[in-house]
Design a protein around this motif. Structure first.
Motif, mmCIF file in Angstrom:
data_model
loop_
_atom_site.group_PDB
_atom_site.id
_atom_site.type_symbol
_atom_site.label_atom_id
_atom_site.label_comp_id
_atom_site.label_asym_id
_atom_site.label_seq_id
_atom_site.Cartn_x
_atom_site.Cartn_y
_atom_site.Cartn_z
ATOM 1 N N ALA A 47 -9.960 -2.646 -4.397
ATOM 2 C CA ALA A 47 -10.100 -2.098 -3.049
ATOM 3 C C ALA A 47 -10.891 -3.060 -2.167
ATOM 4 O O ALA A 47 -11.666 -3.892 -2.677
ATOM 5 N N CYS A 61 -1.249 1.077 -5.238
ATOM 6 C CA CYS A 61 -0.205 0.364 -4.516
ATOM 7 C C CYS A 61 1.116 0.457 -5.277
ATOM 8 O O CYS A 61 1.140 0.761 -6.475
ATOM 9 N N ARG A 72 -3.356 5.540 2.986
ATOM 10 C CA ARG A 72 -3.626 4.695 1.826
ATOM 11 C C ARG A 72 -4.373 5.524 0.783
ATOM 12 O O ARG A 72 -5.026 6.523 1.113
ATOM 13 N N GLN A 73 -4.260 5.116 -0.470
ATOM 14 C CA GLN A 73 -4.905 5.844 -1.559
ATOM 15 C C GLN A 73 -5.832 4.920 -2.341
ATOM 16 O O GLN A 73 -5.453 3.790 -2.675
ATOM 17 N N PHE A 74 -7.022 5.425 -2.645
ATOM 18 C CA PHE A 74 -8.015 4.689 -3.408
ATOM 19 C C PHE A 74 -8.455 5.554 -4.591
ATOM 20 O O PHE A 74 -8.650 6.762 -4.449
ATOM 21 N N PHE A 120 -14.860 -0.572 1.430
ATOM 22 C CA PHE A 120 -14.370 0.802 1.313
ATOM 23 C C PHE A 120 -15.450 1.732 0.792
ATOM 24 O O PHE A 120 -16.135 1.433 -0.187
ATOM 25 N N TRP A 174 -14.033 1.211 -7.187
ATOM 26 C CA TRP A 174 -12.880 1.663 -6.425
ATOM 27 C C TRP A 174 -11.740 0.635 -6.467
ATOM 28 O O TRP A 174 -11.958 -0.558 -6.284
ATOM 29 N N TYR A 175 -10.541 1.129 -6.709
ATOM 30 C CA TYR A 175 -9.308 0.337 -6.639
ATOM 31 C C TYR A 175 -8.331 1.037 -5.696
ATOM 32 O O TYR A 175 -8.432 2.248 -5.477
ATOM 33 N N GLU A 176 -7.393 0.258 -5.141
ATOM 34 C CA GLU A 176 -6.386 0.846 -4.286
ATOM 35 C C GLU A 176 -5.083 1.041 -5.057
ATOM 36 O O GLU A 176 -4.637 0.150 -5.773
ATOM 37 N N THR A 231 0.850 -1.187 0.000
ATOM 38 C CA THR A 231 0.000 0.000 0.000
ATOM 39 C C THR A 231 0.887 1.239 0.000
ATOM 40 O O THR A 231 2.055 1.196 0.400
#
Length: 357
Positions: A188, A173, A160-162, A192, A169-171, A19
């Motif tokens: 994600a 990384c 953390r960033q989304f 979330f 939604w995706y994270e 992350t």
């Protein structure tokens, strides 16, 4: 020993993407090569400059805030002033000098510093003499009221960033592409949700570390009574934005280019922190621009006083004040938030969150 970058690449190869928060934490606090653990560089000749290094007037105004809070608490015979992340000790040095203007307060105050960086601890001791360092907040006694100051600490605690895509939604990384560090997307967590209405492509930052600091400080304040003052650059309302940046010699650089060698920061999420404190039953101030806060505490009057005593320094003093309070400098981007207990404790320069602006 393998470099931090080599170790991160190997970790990602074995365990999968990191992350943004985990990557930033390693870059800043890795015991062998983390930026703050080994090579923090402050000041004009370093990588970044903080408000206490801009002008003595900044620390003097915070000292007035602390002394007024002490008086509003009934001038207890003992009070502990704790600085989190004291940098090179400049702010505490200015606080101590100003405290001497109120002898009763100077007699009552006990100073403490929380600093995880051993190099910075050495710098602080050289500037301030032998001072009480605590390794963590849970070591701080609660036998006296507390006044806690944290200037540019929250931005060192990662988020953390989304990112919202057409598929949801995706994270964001840190992973690998052809053996090099890159930022990509992974699904994600299903639970979330963003605290604002987002558009495709926008990024939402969520900092567990920042909220944990507020929880730890809030628990101390609730038990000991007192107040904590947080000053940092950040947002004053829930909004999108990728605020991850790396700084080297006052210039922005690629956060992935040289892990551990450059300072990494992200904005403080003041709205989330205020909610956390309110949920703990604490008093919370309005999120206030630094320029407004310092002017309420009399920085213009202090400038006039210093200018009258040192007319040859007028231009330099004017530049310092401008940098601290002007909207296009630090005055708007930097915000101030205070949490306190009891909830009705008044705080100089700030209004409670429930009051009209």
């Amino acid at each position: 020993m393998a470099s931090l970058k080599t170790r991160l690449i190997e970790q990602i190869r074995l365990e999968g993407p990191l992350t943004i928060a985990d990557y930033m934490w390693a870059c800043l606090f890795d015991p062998q090569e983390g930026y703050y653990a080994t090579r923090p560089a402050l000041g004009e000749e370093g990588d970044f400059i903080t408000a206490p290094l801009v002008s003595q007037m900044f620390g003097e105004r915070l000292a007035l805030w602390a002394m007024q809070a002490w008086q509003d608490m009934g001038a207890p015979a003992k009070i502990r002033v704790l600085e989190i992340g004291p940098g090179d000790g400049t702010l505490m040095s200015d606080l101590l000098r100003t405290f001497r203007a109120l002898p009763a307060f100077a007699q009552a105050v006990e100073i403490g510093l929380i600093e995880p960086s051993q190099p910075l601890r050495a710098v602080q001791t050289a500037r301030l003499g032998e001072v009480r360092h605590y390794d963590s907040l849970d070591q701080v006694p609660t036998d006296a009221p507390l006044l806690i100051i944290a200037n540019e600490v929250l931005d060192c605690l990662p988020a953390r960033q989304f990112q919202l895509t057409p598929d949801g939604w995706y994270e964001r990384c840190v992973g690998l592409h052809e053996g090099e560090l890159v930022i990509g997307l992974v699904p994600a967590p299903q639970d979330f949700t963003a605290p604002f209405a987002a558009e495709v492509g926008q990024v939402c930052e969520v900092s567990l570390a920042q909220n944990r600091l507020i929880e730890a400080v809030g628990a101390l304040i609730h038990e000991a009574t007192g107040a904590a003052l947080f000053i940092d650059y950040g947002r004053d309302r829930p909004e999108p934005g990728d605020t991850l940046q790396a700084l080297y010699r006052h210039q922005k650089t690629d956060p992935l280019a040289d892990p551990g060698a450059h300072d990494l920061t992200q904005w403080a999420d003041f709205p989330s922190l205020a909610v956390t404190a309110l949920n703990m039953g604490l008093g919370v101030s309005q999120i206030t621009p630094q320029g407004v806060f310092l002017q309420r505490l009399g920085i213009i009057e202090r400038f006039d006083e210093l200018r009258a005593k040192n007319p040859e320094d007028t231009d330099r003093l004017a530049r310092q004040v401008h940098r601290l309070i002007a909207a296009e400098e630090m005055g708007e981007l930097f915000k101030v938030l205070a949490i306190h207990y009891p909830r009705d404790l008044p705080l100089a320069g700030l209004a409670p969150i429930h009051a009209e602006a």
